[in-house]
Design a protein around this motif. Structure first.
Motif, PDB file in Angstrom:
ATOM      1  N   SER A   7     -71.292  42.210 -33.617  1.00 54.76           N
ATOM      2  CA  SER A   7     -71.065  40.829 -34.037  1.00 54.76           C
ATOM      3  C   SER A   7     -71.738  39.850 -33.077  1.00 54.76           C
ATOM      4  N   ALA A   8     -71.605  40.101 -31.781  1.00 52.29           N
ATOM      5  CA  ALA A   8     -72.198  39.211 -30.786  1.00 52.29           C
ATOM      6  C   ALA A   8     -73.719  39.211 -30.877  1.00 52.29           C
ATOM      7  N   ARG A   9     -74.308  40.371 -31.131  1.00 53.64           N
ATOM      8  CA  ARG A   9     -75.769  40.480 -31.198  1.00 53.64           C
ATOM      9  C   ARG A   9     -76.346  39.774 -32.418  1.00 53.64           C
ATOM     10  N   THR A  10     -75.624  39.836 -33.533  1.00 53.06           N
ATOM     11  CA  THR A  10     -76.169  39.326 -34.796  1.00 53.06           C
ATOM     12  C   THR A  10     -75.645  37.943 -35.182  1.00 53.06           C
ATOM     13  N   GLY A  11     -74.535  37.530 -34.571  1.00 57.33           N
ATOM     14  CA  GLY A  11     -73.937  36.260 -34.951  1.00 57.33           C
ATOM     15  C   GLY A  11     -73.128  36.344 -36.227  1.00 57.33           C
ATOM     16  N   VAL A  12     -72.887  37.553 -36.720  1.00 55.09           N
ATOM     17  CA  VAL A  12     -72.093  37.754 -37.938  1.00 55.09           C
ATOM     18  C   VAL A  12     -70.656  38.069 -37.519  1.00 55.09           C
ATOM     19  N   PRO A  13     -69.663  37.299 -37.983  1.00 50.27           N
ATOM     20  CA  PRO A  13     -68.268  37.538 -37.579  1.00 50.27           C
ATOM     21  C   PRO A  13     -67.788  38.941 -37.950  1.00 50.27           C
ATOM     22  N   VAL A  14     -66.879  39.465 -37.149  1.00 52.24           N
ATOM     23  CA  VAL A  14     -66.354  40.800 -37.385  1.00 52.24           C
ATOM     24  C   VAL A  14     -65.769  40.954 -38.794  1.00 52.24           C
ATOM     25  N   PRO A  15     -64.937  40.006 -39.289  1.00 56.54           N
ATOM     26  CA  PRO A  15     -64.410  40.167 -40.651  1.00 56.54           C
ATOM     27  C   PRO A  15     -65.520  40.248 -41.706  1.00 56.54           C
ATOM     28  N   THR A  16     -66.605  39.519 -41.484  1.00 55.30           N
ATOM     29  CA  THR A  16     -67.717  39.560 -42.436  1.00 55.30           C
ATOM     30  C   THR A  16     -68.409  40.917 -42.400  1.00 55.30           C
ATOM     31  N   ILE A  17     -68.563  41.472 -41.196  1.00 56.61           N
ATOM     32  CA  ILE A  17     -69.164  42.802 -41.080  1.00 56.61           C
ATOM     33  C   ILE A  17     -68.313  43.818 -41.829  1.00 56.61           C
ATOM     34  N   LYS A  18     -67.003  43.741 -41.649  1.00 51.27           N
ATOM     35  CA  LYS A  18     -66.114  44.677 -42.342  1.00 51.27           C
ATOM     36  C   LYS A  18     -66.193  44.493 -43.856  1.00 51.27           C
ATOM     37  N   TYR A  19     -66.349  43.254 -44.288  1.00 51.35           N
ATOM     38  CA  TYR A  19     -66.487  42.980 -45.731  1.00 51.35           C
ATOM     39  C   TYR A  19     -67.778  43.610 -46.264  1.00 51.35           C
ATOM     40  N   TYR A  20     -68.883  43.469 -45.530  1.00 50.84           N
ATOM     41  CA  TYR A  20     -70.147  44.061 -45.953  1.00 50.84           C
ATOM     42  C   TYR A  20     -70.035  45.578 -46.052  1.00 50.84           C
ATOM     43  N   VAL A  21     -69.281  46.188 -45.122  1.00 53.37           N
ATOM     44  CA  VAL A  21     -69.085  47.634 -45.172  1.00 53.37           C
ATOM     45  C   VAL A  21     -68.288  48.010 -46.415  1.00 53.37           C
ATOM     46  N   ARG A  22     -67.219  47.266 -46.685  1.00 54.77           N
ATOM     47  CA  ARG A  22     -66.396  47.553 -47.874  1.00 54.77           C
ATOM     48  C   ARG A  22     -67.202  47.403 -49.162  1.00 54.77           C
ATOM     49  N   GLU A  23     -68.114  46.423 -49.187  1.00 58.42           N
ATOM     50  CA  GLU A  23     -68.892  46.142 -50.397  1.00 58.42           C
ATOM     51  C   GLU A  23     -70.125  47.039 -50.517  1.00 58.42           C
ATOM     52  N   GLY A  24     -70.339  47.899 -49.522  1.00 60.27           N
ATOM     53  CA  GLY A  24     -71.470  48.813 -49.588  1.00 60.27           C
ATOM     54  C   GLY A  24     -72.805  48.210 -49.191  1.00 60.27           C
ATOM     55  N   LEU A  25     -72.791  46.994 -48.640  1.00 62.07           N
ATOM     56  CA  LEU A  25     -74.031  46.373 -48.194  1.00 62.07           C
ATOM     57  C   LEU A  25     -74.472  46.924 -46.846  1.00 62.07           C
ATOM     58  N   LEU A  26     -73.518  47.370 -46.057  1.00 62.12           N
ATOM     59  CA  LEU A  26     -73.778  47.893 -44.714  1.00 62.12           C
ATOM     60  C   LEU A  26     -73.129  49.262 -44.585  1.00 62.12           C
ATOM     61  N   PRO A  27     -73.874  50.279 -44.114  1.00 64.97           N
ATOM     62  CA  PRO A  27     -73.259  51.601 -43.941  1.00 64.97           C
ATOM     63  C   PRO A  27     -72.123  51.539 -42.923  1.00 64.97           C
ATOM     64  N   ALA A  28     -71.125  52.345 -43.126  1.00 64.74           N
ATOM     65  CA  ALA A  28     -70.008  52.401 -42.181  1.00 64.74           C
ATOM     66  C   ALA A  28     -70.480  52.980 -40.855  1.00 64.74           C
ATOM     67  N   GLY A  29     -69.842  52.554 -39.774  1.00 65.90           N
ATOM     68  CA  GLY A  29     -70.155  53.110 -38.470  1.00 65.90           C
ATOM     69  C   GLY A  29     -69.591  54.516 -38.336  1.00 65.90           C
ATOM     70  N   GLU A  30     -70.058  55.233 -37.314  1.00 66.69           N
ATOM     71  CA  GLU A  30     -69.568  56.590 -37.063  1.00 66.69           C
ATOM     72  C   GLU A  30     -68.266  56.515 -36.276  1.00 66.69           C
ATOM     73  N   LEU A  31     -67.227  57.132 -36.819  1.00 67.76           N
ATOM     74  CA  LEU A  31     -65.919  57.081 -36.166  1.00 67.76           C
ATOM     75  C   LEU A  31     -65.954  57.820 -34.825  1.00 67.76           C
ATOM     76  N   SER A  32     -65.539  57.111 -33.796  1.00 71.25           N
ATOM     77  CA  SER A  32     -65.427  57.731 -32.471  1.00 71.25           C
ATOM     78  C   SER A  32     -63.968  58.015 -32.129  1.00 71.25           C
ATOM     79  N   SER A  33     -63.062  57.406 -32.897  1.00 73.64           N
ATOM     80  CA  SER A  33     -61.621  57.644 -32.798  1.00 73.64           C
ATOM     81  C   SER A  33     -61.026  57.136 -34.106  1.00 73.64           C
ATOM     82  N   PRO A  34     -59.748  57.394 -34.355  1.00 69.47           N
ATOM     83  CA  PRO A  34     -59.173  56.959 -35.635  1.00 69.47           C
ATOM     84  C   PRO A  34     -59.330  55.469 -35.913  1.00 69.47           C
TER      85      PRO A  34
END
Length: 210
Positions: A7-34
């Motif tokens: 979020s800090a690197r791109t200027g895109v808020p965290v909730p927006t990033i999560k929304y893009y992931v839910r909508e399939g616009l952005l691939p999900a990150g690799e889980l490092s923990s639950p």
């Protein structure tokens, strides 16, 4: 990197990033923990692409999804992918019975394409968009504006040549199709701005202040 750093690197808020992931616009990150996921440079790049198409290009999220689908299609030949991207970036026109102005405008577009030897479908989205503009000019009483159509086509060929020269430097398929997508949208914005600047300049030269 974690989502906060992304979020800090791109200027895109965290909730927006999560929304893009839910909508399939952005691939999900690799889980490092639950409850934690790690993101790569590719996620940052995709976010910057989405932001550019959205904020500068003015595309809707639905249109951006279609563009990204074409970008990620690994089965189609590159030429077909580029064509699909270009078609999706042009506003849709048509529908219903065409009026006399539209019929005549479509004929003029077909004549222009044939005269210049362009290997394109004049009835495709871009051709329909041009026909819609010519028809609107005719209805507004400015049908003679078509007199500059050849000059516009000449300029378009030069700009397209510059576009393809830039794109040809891309080696990876993803780089190639992404550069066409962002270059078409943001390039249109840039070209329109340059045209305005040039118009003001020529007007100022033709009408110098006393």
């Amino acid at each position: 990197m974690r989502i906060g750093e992304l979020s800090a690197r791109t200027g895109v808020p965290v909730p927006t990033i999560k929304y893009y992931v839910r909508e399939g616009l952005l691939p999900a990150g690799e889980l490092s923990s639950p409850n934690q996921a790690r993101y790569e440079d590719s996620h940052e790049r995709r976010l910057r692409l989405i932001r550019g198409l959205l904020e500068v290009g003015g595309l809707s999220l639905a249109a951006i999804r279609e563009v990204l689908t074409a970008v990620d299609d690994k089965e189609k030949p590159v030429h077909k992918v580029l064509g699909a991207i270009a078609d999706r970036l042009v506003p849709e026109h048509g529908g219903g019975e065409p009026d006399a102005e539209t019929v005549l405008a479509r004929e003029k577009v077909a004549q222009l394409v044939a005269a210049r030897g362009w290997q394109v479908d004049p009835g495709g989205p871009a051709g329909e968009s041009l026909a819609a503009a010519l028809a609107a000019l005719s209805r507004a009483g400015h049908g003679r504006f078509e007199e500059v159509l050849d000059a516009y086509a000449e300029a378009a060929e030069r700009v397209a040549g510059a576009d393809m020269a830039y794109v040809s430097r891309m080696v990876a398929r993803e780089d190639l199709v992404e550069s066409v997508a962002v270059g078409t949208v943001l390039g249109d914005t840039m070209l329109a701005a340059l045209r305005r600047l040039a118009q003001v300049n020529l007007s100022a030269r033709a009408n110098p202040a006393p």
